[in-house]
Scaffold this motif. Structure first.
Motif, PDB file in Angstrom:
ATOM      1  N   VAL A 167     -30.360  42.682   6.094  1.00  0.00           N
ATOM      2  CA  VAL A 167     -31.554  41.866   5.870  1.00  0.00           C
ATOM      3  C   VAL A 167     -32.743  42.683   6.375  1.00  0.00           C
ATOM      4  O   VAL A 167     -33.059  42.680   7.566  1.00  0.00           O
ATOM      5  CB  VAL A 167     -31.465  40.512   6.596  1.00  0.00           C
ATOM      6  CG1 VAL A 167     -32.694  39.655   6.286  1.00  0.00           C
ATOM      7  CG2 VAL A 167     -30.191  39.773   6.210  1.00  0.00           C
ATOM      8  N   PHE A 168     -33.385  43.408   5.480  1.00  0.00           N
ATOM      9  CA  PHE A 168     -34.375  44.408   5.873  1.00  0.00           C
ATOM     10  C   PHE A 168     -35.757  43.805   6.117  1.00  0.00           C
ATOM     11  O   PHE A 168     -36.393  44.050   7.136  1.00  0.00           O
ATOM     12  CB  PHE A 168     -34.464  45.494   4.791  1.00  0.00           C
ATOM     13  CG  PHE A 168     -35.416  46.605   5.124  1.00  0.00           C
ATOM     14  CD1 PHE A 168     -35.109  47.529   6.122  1.00  0.00           C
ATOM     15  CD2 PHE A 168     -36.613  46.729   4.443  1.00  0.00           C
ATOM     16  CE1 PHE A 168     -35.988  48.560   6.434  1.00  0.00           C
ATOM     17  CE2 PHE A 168     -37.500  47.759   4.741  1.00  0.00           C
ATOM     18  CZ  PHE A 168     -37.185  48.677   5.739  1.00  0.00           C
ATOM     19  N   GLY A 169     -36.239  43.026   5.180  1.00  0.00           N
ATOM     20  CA  GLY A 169     -37.570  42.449   5.293  1.00  0.00           C
ATOM     21  C   GLY A 169     -38.031  41.953   3.937  1.00  0.00           C
ATOM     22  O   GLY A 169     -37.429  42.264   2.906  1.00  0.00           O
ATOM     23  N   GLN A 170     -39.095  41.174   3.935  1.00  0.00           N
ATOM     24  CA  GLN A 170     -39.562  40.580   2.685  1.00  0.00           C
ATOM     25  C   GLN A 170     -41.056  40.308   2.780  1.00  0.00           C
ATOM     26  O   GLN A 170     -41.569  39.939   3.836  1.00  0.00           O
ATOM     27  CB  GLN A 170     -38.831  39.256   2.437  1.00  0.00           C
ATOM     28  CG  GLN A 170     -39.234  38.546   1.148  1.00  0.00           C
ATOM     29  CD  GLN A 170     -38.665  37.142   1.083  1.00  0.00           C
ATOM     30  OE1 GLN A 170     -38.594  36.451   2.091  1.00  0.00           O
ATOM     31  NE2 GLN A 170     -38.260  36.716  -0.106  1.00  0.00           N
ATOM     32  N   VAL A 177     -33.444  43.493  14.611  1.00  0.00           N
ATOM     33  CA  VAL A 177     -32.076  43.796  14.179  1.00  0.00           C
ATOM     34  C   VAL A 177     -31.912  43.333  12.731  1.00  0.00           C
ATOM     35  O   VAL A 177     -32.329  42.230  12.381  1.00  0.00           O
ATOM     36  CB  VAL A 177     -31.058  43.116  15.109  1.00  0.00           C
ATOM     37  CG1 VAL A 177     -29.640  43.261  14.595  1.00  0.00           C
ATOM     38  CG2 VAL A 177     -31.171  43.700  16.522  1.00  0.00           C
ATOM     39  N   LYS A 178     -31.320  44.175  11.902  1.00  0.00           N
ATOM     40  CA  LYS A 178     -31.280  43.911  10.455  1.00  0.00           C
ATOM     41  C   LYS A 178     -29.942  43.350   9.963  1.00  0.00           C
ATOM     42  O   LYS A 178     -29.798  43.065   8.775  1.00  0.00           O
ATOM     43  CB  LYS A 178     -31.578  45.198   9.676  1.00  0.00           C
ATOM     44  CG  LYS A 178     -32.786  45.993  10.178  1.00  0.00           C
ATOM     45  CD  LYS A 178     -34.086  45.233  10.061  1.00  0.00           C
ATOM     46  CE  LYS A 178     -35.265  46.162  10.340  1.00  0.00           C
ATOM     47  NZ  LYS A 178     -36.529  45.438  10.511  1.00  0.00           N
ATOM     48  N   TYR A 188     -36.630  52.088  13.082  1.00  0.00           N
ATOM     49  CA  TYR A 188     -36.810  51.659  11.696  1.00  0.00           C
ATOM     50  C   TYR A 188     -37.862  50.559  11.609  1.00  0.00           C
ATOM     51  O   TYR A 188     -38.642  50.505  10.656  1.00  0.00           O
ATOM     52  CB  TYR A 188     -35.478  51.209  11.106  1.00  0.00           C
ATOM     53  CG  TYR A 188     -34.464  52.324  11.099  1.00  0.00           C
ATOM     54  CD1 TYR A 188     -34.491  53.295  10.090  1.00  0.00           C
ATOM     55  CD2 TYR A 188     -33.521  52.450  12.102  1.00  0.00           C
ATOM     56  CE1 TYR A 188     -33.588  54.341  10.084  1.00  0.00           C
ATOM     57  CE2 TYR A 188     -32.615  53.497  12.104  1.00  0.00           C
ATOM     58  CZ  TYR A 188     -32.653  54.438  11.100  1.00  0.00           C
ATOM     59  OH  TYR A 188     -31.772  55.478  11.102  1.00  0.00           O
ATOM     60  N   LEU A 189     -37.889  49.682  12.609  1.00  0.00           N
ATOM     61  CA  LEU A 189     -38.933  48.658  12.666  1.00  0.00           C
ATOM     62  C   LEU A 189     -40.306  49.306  12.797  1.00  0.00           C
ATOM     63  O   LEU A 189     -41.253  48.938  12.095  1.00  0.00           O
ATOM     64  CB  LEU A 189     -38.688  47.709  13.847  1.00  0.00           C
ATOM     65  CG  LEU A 189     -39.808  46.705  14.128  1.00  0.00           C
ATOM     66  CD1 LEU A 189     -39.989  45.729  12.975  1.00  0.00           C
ATOM     67  CD2 LEU A 189     -39.551  45.964  15.435  1.00  0.00           C
ATOM     68  N   TYR A 190     -40.411  50.275  13.698  1.00  0.00           N
ATOM     69  CA  TYR A 190     -41.691  50.965  13.884  1.00  0.00           C
ATOM     70  C   TYR A 190     -42.134  51.646  12.594  1.00  0.00           C
ATOM     71  O   TYR A 190     -43.323  51.673  12.264  1.00  0.00           O
ATOM     72  CB  TYR A 190     -41.580  51.994  15.008  1.00  0.00           C
ATOM     73  CG  TYR A 190     -41.422  51.414  16.393  1.00  0.00           C
ATOM     74  CD1 TYR A 190     -41.945  50.170  16.724  1.00  0.00           C
ATOM     75  CD2 TYR A 190     -40.742  52.116  17.383  1.00  0.00           C
ATOM     76  CE1 TYR A 190     -41.799  49.638  17.996  1.00  0.00           C
ATOM     77  CE2 TYR A 190     -40.591  51.593  18.655  1.00  0.00           C
ATOM     78  CZ  TYR A 190     -41.124  50.352  18.959  1.00  0.00           C
ATOM     79  OH  TYR A 190     -40.976  49.839  20.220  1.00  0.00           O
ATOM     80  N   ARG A 191     -41.190  52.186  11.873  1.00  0.00           N
ATOM     81  CA  ARG A 191     -41.533  52.853  10.616  1.00  0.00           C
ATOM     82  C   ARG A 191     -41.966  51.844   9.553  1.00  0.00           C
ATOM     83  O   ARG A 191     -42.884  52.106   8.762  1.00  0.00           O
ATOM     84  CB  ARG A 191     -40.356  53.706  10.142  1.00  0.00           C
ATOM     85  CG  ARG A 191     -40.203  54.982  10.962  1.00  0.00           C
ATOM     86  CD  ARG A 191     -38.877  55.666  10.715  1.00  0.00           C
ATOM     87  NE  ARG A 191     -38.723  56.059   9.322  1.00  0.00           N
ATOM     88  CZ  ARG A 191     -37.562  56.482   8.802  1.00  0.00           C
ATOM     89  NH1 ARG A 191     -36.486  56.535   9.559  1.00  0.00           N
ATOM     90  NH2 ARG A 191     -37.500  56.838   7.544  1.00  0.00           N
TER      91      ARG A 191
END
Length: 213
Positions: free
Chosen positions: A33-36, A89-90, A110-113
């Protein structure tokens, strides 16, 4: 929609899969679940980790807490297409347990990126775990709803591989810590506090826009 930013976000998502980050979590979860949301968003919301509904649908904040988040967005004349929503956390931790420190640490670069690609005007953390990744050592009961200016450093990371352009060394961000929406579902006083804190967002964005002129 910014296609370049969308492509960069997709490449970060694919890298998490290719590098098999947090394998134990990945093996127990249904999917990443990466983001939306809008890759050009002024606002990025950061929660802690996906829950059962999020794991099933592959999207963040789609359960009961997500419905409350949608209500709060509507209260300030926004919707999901206007913002970007993600978690530290993904993958869903088993039985919705709290993420372990090493799991958060594995996903933080990865969040920072993600944030570096989107370049939001404000980062809104939802809950204690999310806040601690940006404001370690503070108590959410003492700082919720207060604007904080932070300077994140991701020093000498190897995570970016050949392309280090996502590193956000010495980049300043405005941060607003809020309580986790799920906690407010069962606590009327906390719900009211969260709504009051949320109502500050348009004014904060207006102030940021004014300062940047």
């Amino acid at each position: 929609m910014n296609t370049q930013k969308s492509a960069l976000l997709k490449s970060i998502e694919q890298e998490i899969i290719n590098r098999d980050i947090a394998r134990a979590l990945r093996e127990s979860a249904a999917q990443l679940v990466f983001g939306q949301g809008n890759p050009d968003a002024d606002i990025v919301f950061v929660g802690e980790a996906p829950g059962k509904k999020e794991d099933e649908q592959g999207m963040p904040f789609v359960g009961a807490a997500g419905k409350f988040l949608d209500e709060m967005l509507e209260s300030i004349s926004l919707n999901r297409q206007d913002v970007y929503i993600t978690n530290i956390v993904k993958y869903r931790p088993p039985n919705n347990r709290d993420p372990f420190p090493e799991e958060k640490q594995a996903f933080l670069p990865y969040l920072y990126r993600q944030i570096a690609v989107i370049q939001p005007k404000i980062i809104i953390t939802l809950g204690r775990h999310s806040m601690e990744c940006f404001l370690p050592g503070l108590r959410i009961s003492e700082v919720h709803g207060q604007v904080k200016k932070i300077e994140n450093r991701l020093q000498n990371t190897e995570v970016s591989g050949k392309d280090t352009s996502y590193n956000i060394q010495n980049t300043k961000y405005v941060l607003l810590p809020l309580y986790y929406p799920a906690a407010a579902l069962y606590n009327g006083a906390l719900r009211q506090t969260l709504l009051q804190d949320f109502a500050k967002i348009p004014g904060i964005i207006k102030s940021i826009n004014h300062e940047s002129k």
